[in-house]
Design a protein around this motif. Structure first.
Motif, short mmCIF file in Angstrom:
data_model
loop_
_atom_site.label_atom_id
_atom_site.label_comp_id
_atom_site.label_asym_id
_atom_site.label_seq_id
_atom_site.Cartn_x
_atom_site.Cartn_y
_atom_site.Cartn_z
N HIS A 157 0.84 -1.17 0.02
CA HIS A 157 0.02 0.01 -0.02
C HIS A 157 0.80 1.08 0.11
O HIS A 157 2.19 1.03 0.35
N GLU A 158 0.38 2.39 -0.58
CA GLU A 158 1.00 3.55 -0.48
C GLU A 158 1.69 4.15 0.68
O GLU A 158 2.72 4.42 0.86
N ASP A 159 1.28 3.69 2.04
CA ASP A 159 1.51 4.18 3.20
C ASP A 159 2.63 2.87 3.82
O ASP A 159 2.90 3.06 5.00
N ALA A 160 2.87 1.70 3.09
CA ALA A 160 3.78 0.91 3.48
C ALA A 160 4.92 1.48 3.98
O ALA A 160 5.86 2.57 3.35
N LEU A 161 5.56 0.90 5.11
CA LEU A 161 6.90 1.29 5.87
C LEU A 161 7.94 1.43 4.76
O LEU A 161 8.73 2.46 4.54
N LEU A 162 8.22 0.41 4.01
CA LEU A 162 9.26 0.39 3.08
C LEU A 162 9.40 1.49 2.02
O LEU A 162 10.14 1.70 1.49
N PHE A 163 8.05 1.65 1.71
CA PHE A 163 7.81 2.72 0.50
C PHE A 163 8.14 4.11 1.12
O PHE A 163 8.48 4.97 0.40
N ARG A 164 8.25 4.19 2.20
CA ARG A 164 8.38 5.68 2.92
C ARG A 164 9.78 5.81 3.35
O ARG A 164 10.33 6.91 3.96
N LEU A 165 10.67 4.73 3.17
CA LEU A 165 12.26 4.83 3.46
C LEU A 165 13.23 5.26 2.61
O LEU A 165 14.30 5.38 2.85
N GLY A 166 12.68 5.37 1.26
CA GLY A 166 13.42 6.26 0.23
C GLY A 166 14.29 5.23 -0.56
O GLY A 166 15.14 5.72 -1.29
N TYR A 167 13.96 4.19 -0.33
CA TYR A 167 14.65 3.01 -1.15
C TYR A 167 14.38 2.83 -2.56
O TYR A 167 15.14 2.33 -3.53
N LEU A 168 12.98 2.99 -2.85
CA LEU A 168 12.57 2.75 -4.11
C LEU A 168 12.08 3.86 -4.96
O LEU A 168 11.51 4.70 -4.35
N SER A 169 12.31 3.83 -6.38
CA SER A 169 11.80 4.86 -7.25
C SER A 169 10.17 4.77 -7.28
O SER A 169 9.59 3.75 -6.89
N GLU A 170 9.68 6.09 -7.85
CA GLU A 170 8.29 6.18 -7.87
C GLU A 170 7.88 4.91 -8.98
O GLU A 170 6.71 4.15 -8.65
N GLU A 171 8.59 4.69 -9.98
CA GLU A 171 8.21 3.62 -11.01
C GLU A 171 8.15 2.28 -10.41
O GLU A 171 7.40 1.24 -10.35
N GLU A 172 9.21 1.76 -9.29
CA GLU A 172 9.44 0.80 -8.64
C GLU A 172 8.04 0.59 -7.76
O GLU A 172 7.76 -0.64 -7.73
N GLN A 173 7.72 1.42 -6.94
CA GLN A 173 6.56 1.34 -6.24
C GLN A 173 5.25 1.34 -6.87
O GLN A 173 4.62 0.39 -6.55
N GLN A 174 5.05 1.69 -8.22
CA GLN A 174 4.11 1.59 -8.88
C GLN A 174 3.80 0.11 -9.12
O GLN A 174 2.84 -0.51 -9.26
N LEU A 175 5.26 -0.45 -9.72
CA LEU A 175 4.96 -1.87 -9.99
C LEU A 175 4.78 -2.78 -9.16
O LEU A 175 3.96 -3.71 -9.42
N LEU A 176 5.35 -2.49 -7.87
CA LEU A 176 5.01 -3.63 -6.71
C LEU A 176 3.72 -3.51 -6.30
O LEU A 176 2.83 -4.36 -5.90
N ALA A 177 2.97 -2.16 -6.28
CA ALA A 177 1.64 -1.87 -6.10
C ALA A 177 0.68 -2.57 -6.94
O ALA A 177 -0.28 -3.19 -6.67
N ARG A 178 1.29 -2.72 -8.17
CA ARG A 178 0.25 -3.45 -9.36
C ARG A 178 0.29 -4.94 -9.33
O ARG A 178 -0.83 -5.43 -9.44
#
Length: 313
Positions: free
Chosen positions: A213-234
């Motif tokens: 989810h958008e508020d996932a801890l790992l998403f908020r830590l700055g490791y992943l690009s926007e494109e990678e986050q969108q891929l994983l969310a999909r």
């Protein structure tokens, strides 16, 4: 005469079992002696006017755990009671359950692999001191954050080590590197190799799942690009040790996985005890996918999540 006795016994039973009157109060109300009230209540039970059933919540939880265990082919399922289906409340109860379970099973010379996050920190805070010998505690994945968000990584491992009278083995690295080359170069360090190897040797691994989810801890830590986050969310369902998998437990992105520092998911399948501690509606898809993938042989959860895993929520 028999009808009078029947009427009085039923009235006495209603007052005693439904209205919480004392036998003395019932005697005064019905105009009889207290011993007569006692005989009337006994008569009501003998004649079947009163039927008493006892509900043991623990029995229900154990039975629920057995069903989840059978469905997902697990070694053990521990179901903790939560009064409400709310994440923070659930986390409080399952973390206590997990800490109690560890207190029961940890023995001399165990190697305990630990991850981080709010659930694991909650477990660590609930741990009780156990005077065991030769236990080692090792961090299963990197815990250095690029952001100001607290992962509780170092504190969690420290609390585990303190509870079992040992030193913590930290993995002082980011959990996901910017490039595979940089990650592989760092992993060639002898100290880092020893920590990673110790994690592989751990006979007990305890971890939780993250979400996509958008508020996932790992998403908020700055490791992943926007494109990678969108891929994983999909395509993703969740992560364990920051390794993302889909609904069938398969790795979502080999590229991200190859940049990740810490234990491989495959290694979790070989542990004597691979303990997943997780619950709540938001984590349901991730928990189910982790179980389908076979990454845990022990589950600690709550009754709401257990019911949902069975499709009976």
């Amino acid at each position: 005469m028999e009808q009078d006795k029947q009427r009085l016994s039923i009235e006495a039973a209603r007052l005693y079992y439904l209205s919480d009157y004392s036998q003395q109060d019932i005697a005064a109300r019905l105009g009889v002696s207290r011993p007569t009230v006692s005989r009337l209540l006994q008569h009501a039970k003998e004649q079947g006017y009163v039927q008493i059933s006892i509900v043991d919540p623990q029995e229900d939880l154990d039975a629920l755990g057995e069903r989840v265990k059978k469905r997902y082919k697990l070694d053990q399922v521990l179901v903790s009671y939560s009064p409400i289906n709310e994440y923070r409340e659930i986390q409080k109860h399952i973390s206590r359950k997990a800490a109690d379970y560890l207190h029961e099973i940890v023995k001399d010379s165990d190697i305990i692999g630990v991850t981080w996050g709010t659930t694991m920190h909650a477990v660590a805070l609930q741990l009780r001191d156990k005077p065991v010998r030769g236990v080692e505690v090792v961090q299963l994945k990197g815990g250095v954050s690029h952001s100001q968000v607290n992962t509780y990584a170092a504190e969690t491992v420290h609390l585990f080590a303190e509870a079992y009278h040992t030193l913590a083995r930290y993995l002082p690295l980011p959990v996901i590197f910017d490039s595979v080359e940089l990650k592989e170069m760092v992993e060639r360090d002898r100290h880092i190799q020893r920590i990673i190897q110790l994690g592989k040797q751990a006979n007990i691994a305890i971890f939780t799942v993250g979400t996509v989810h958008e508020d996932a801890l790992l998403f908020r830590l700055g490791y992943l690009s926007e494109e990678e986050q969108q891929l994983l969310a999909r395509v993703g369902a969740g992560d364990i040790c920051s390794r993302f998998f889909d609904a069938k437990g398969r790795i979502c992105s080999e590229e991200i996985n190859n940049r990740t520092v810490g234990i491989d998911l495959e290694a979790l399948r070989d542990k004597e005890r691979s303990i997943l501690v997780a619950g709540g509606r938001k984590k349901l898809a991730a928990i189910r996918a982790a179980l389908v993938g076979g990454y845990a042989n022990t589950l600690v959860t709550d009754q709401f999540t257990a019911q949902a895993l069975l499709g009976t929520d």
